[in-house]
Each structure stands twice: as structure tokens, then as C-alpha cells.
Write a protein that holds these residues in place. Structure first.
Motif, PDB file in Angstrom:
ATOM      1  N   ASN A  93      16.742 -78.419 -57.669  1.00 19.03           N
ATOM      2  CA  ASN A  93      16.197 -79.720 -57.296  1.00 19.03           C
ATOM      3  C   ASN A  93      17.300 -80.658 -56.824  1.00 19.03           C
ATOM      4  O   ASN A  93      17.027 -81.617 -56.090  1.00 19.03           O
ATOM      5  CB  ASN A  93      15.473 -80.353 -58.485  1.00 19.03           C
ATOM      6  N   ALA A 116      10.638 -78.718 -56.803  1.00 24.24           N
ATOM      7  CA  ALA A 116      10.330 -79.010 -55.393  1.00 24.24           C
ATOM      8  C   ALA A 116      10.589 -77.755 -54.557  1.00 24.24           C
ATOM      9  O   ALA A 116      11.466 -77.721 -53.682  1.00 24.24           O
ATOM     10  CB  ALA A 116      11.170 -80.174 -54.907  1.00 24.24           C
ATOM     11  N   GLU A 118       9.208 -75.921 -52.041  1.00 25.48           N
ATOM     12  CA  GLU A 118       9.192 -75.833 -50.583  1.00 25.48           C
ATOM     13  C   GLU A 118      10.365 -76.601 -49.969  1.00 25.48           C
ATOM     14  O   GLU A 118      10.982 -76.144 -49.005  1.00 25.48           O
ATOM     15  CB  GLU A 118       7.861 -76.350 -50.033  1.00 25.48           C
ATOM     16  N   LYS A 119      10.691 -77.760 -50.526  1.00 24.24           N
ATOM     17  CA  LYS A 119      11.837 -78.524 -50.017  1.00 24.24           C
ATOM     18  C   LYS A 119      13.138 -77.764 -50.247  1.00 24.24           C
ATOM     19  O   LYS A 119      14.027 -77.761 -49.394  1.00 24.24           O
ATOM     20  CB  LYS A 119      11.901 -79.895 -50.697  1.00 24.24           C
ATOM     21  N   ILE A 120      13.267 -77.129 -51.399  1.00 25.84           N
ATOM     22  CA  ILE A 120      14.461 -76.343 -51.697  1.00 25.84           C
ATOM     23  C   ILE A 120      14.604 -75.186 -50.717  1.00 25.84           C
ATOM     24  O   ILE A 120      15.680 -74.933 -50.173  1.00 25.84           O
ATOM     25  CB  ILE A 120      14.400 -75.831 -53.152  1.00 25.84           C
ATOM     26  N   ASN A 122      13.338 -74.947 -47.743  1.00 30.19           N
ATOM     27  CA  ASN A 122      13.638 -75.484 -46.423  1.00 30.19           C
ATOM     28  C   ASN A 122      15.128 -75.790 -46.305  1.00 30.19           C
ATOM     29  O   ASN A 122      15.776 -75.440 -45.303  1.00 30.19           O
ATOM     30  CB  ASN A 122      12.807 -76.746 -46.174  1.00 30.19           C
ATOM     31  N   ARG A 123      15.700 -76.415 -47.330  1.00 32.78           N
ATOM     32  CA  ARG A 123      17.132 -76.731 -47.302  1.00 32.78           C
ATOM     33  C   ARG A 123      17.969 -75.446 -47.262  1.00 32.78           C
ATOM     34  O   ARG A 123      18.929 -75.350 -46.512  1.00 32.78           O
ATOM     35  CB  ARG A 123      17.539 -77.556 -48.525  1.00 32.78           C
TER      36      ARG A 123
END
Length: 204
Positions: A93, A116, A118-120, A122-123
Motif C-alpha cells: 500500500n 489497494a 488494483e492500484k498496486i 498498476n504501479r
């Protein structure tokens, strides 16, 4: 519960013994690829990282739990590949390892506590070199031993891909699909499960 506390308690209760086998999806999609640098998100007891290292990869393996990382380091030592794997503690996170990679693998990187995901992912995808493989596997069904609530509706493969918010002009699709296999639960339970697999190559 705080994610670090949750996973520490989970692994403290677990046996350090591992299956000694890689994830089925990882072996299926990576065994014939050129080796390079790999990033594993959520390495657990280290079987996937060990398999990658045995097959020539230089691996950075990440987990939030120091207990899990201890099990994984012992696993790597037993298999003679500790010098090919850098184990790092990260709360994803908040942070990811530095660098660029030829493979980013996230096998069942899912959690019942705040995450998180999906955000992880993506990054992490932004740390793939040109031609690198992004390989994500998630649960597509609920086995009897799962912590997932009964009646849970799982995303379709396309929905899982869409949730990552990737610019698909930058990616070549290898597969976005469901695959069935027989699985074994933590107490030896047997059952058929569905894996939702996303495999993408960054366009050169």
C-alpha cells in the motif's frame, strides 16, 4: 486489523513447510521465456521465488510479513539459491522495490484486510521493461476452505483486467481467461478451483 499485523499473525500460526512447487500459472507462462530480472509481489514462503531462481532468474521477492520472509529465506537456502533472491519487506500500500524488471508476478495477491490491489498492480506494471511480462492470477471461484464469503460474485477476466486501468495501447495480450485446476487446501482438502489469469507483455 492493520495489514502487517494480520499477515504476521497468519504466518506465525502457519507451518514453515512448503509444497516445494511453483504456482501452476507461473510455471505455465514463464517456463519458456528468456530469463532476466523478476519481481514477485506477495512471495509468502518462497516457492515461486525459488523456482524462478532455479531457472536462472534474478528475483526480488516481496512480502509484508517478516515471518513469511524468514520462511522464504530458509526455503531459498535449502535449495541453494539464496544468492539469486533479494527478499524485501514492503507494505505494498505504501512502497514497492526500486528498479525495472522483465517479469512482474502476482499470484493470488489478495487479502481480507484493506488493500489497494488494483492500484498496486498498476504501479508495479510501470516497472516492467519493454517486452516484459505482467502475470497476475486471482481467485475466480470459492473453494470450501476459503476466507471469501459464500455467495461472492467473482469478476470476469475482462472485468479484472479493466479494473487495473492500464493503457492497453502499451500492452500485447497473452491471455485474459479463466483456468480450472485441482487444488489442495491448508488441511489437505481437495477441490476444483478457477484461476483468473491476466498475462500481458509490454510493447517494445
Amino acid at each position: 486489523m492493520d495489514p502487517r499485523t494480520f499477515w504476521e499473525e497468519t504466518y506465525e500460526k502457519a507451518s514453515p513447510v512448503t509444497s516445494g512447487k511453483p504456482s501452476a500459472v507461473l510455471e505455465r507462462f514463464v517456463k519458456d521465456r528468456p530469463v532476466g530480472r523478476a519481481l514477485e509481489l506477495g512471495c509468502g514462503k518462497g516457492d515461486d521465488a525459488v523456482w524462478l531462481a532455479k531457472n536462472g532468474w534474478e528475483v526480488t521477492a516481496v512480502d509484508i510479513s517478516e515471518t513469511a520472509l524468514g520462511y522464504a529465506r530458509s526455503n531459498a537456502s535449502r535449495n541453494g539459491v539464496k544468492d539469486r533472491i533479494a527478499f524485501e519487506a514492503h507494505d505494498l500500500n505504501n512502497s514497492l522495490p526500486d528498479g525495472m524488471f522483465d517479469l512482474v508476478t502476482a499470484q493470488f495477491l489478495q487479502s481480507p484486510v484493506k488493500f489497494a490491489r488494483e492500484k498496486i498492480l498498476n504501479r508495479a506494471s510501470q516497472q516492467l521493461s519493454l517486452g516484459g511480462l505482467l502475470l497476475i492470477t486471482s481467485h475466480g471461484s470459492r473453494p470450501s476452505w476459503s476466507w471469501v464469503a459464500e455467495g461472492t460474485v467473482f469478476p470476469t477476466p475482462q472485468q479484472a483486467l479493466d479494473a487495473l486501468l492500464l493503457d492497453m495501447r502499451e500492452w500485447d495480450l497473452v491471455t485474459v481467461d479463466n483456468f480450472e485446476r485441482m487444488a489442495t487446501g491448508p488441511k489437505g482438502e481437495k477441490g476444483k478451483v478457477t484461476d483468473t489469469v491476466i498475462a500481458l507483455e509490454r510493447r517494445a
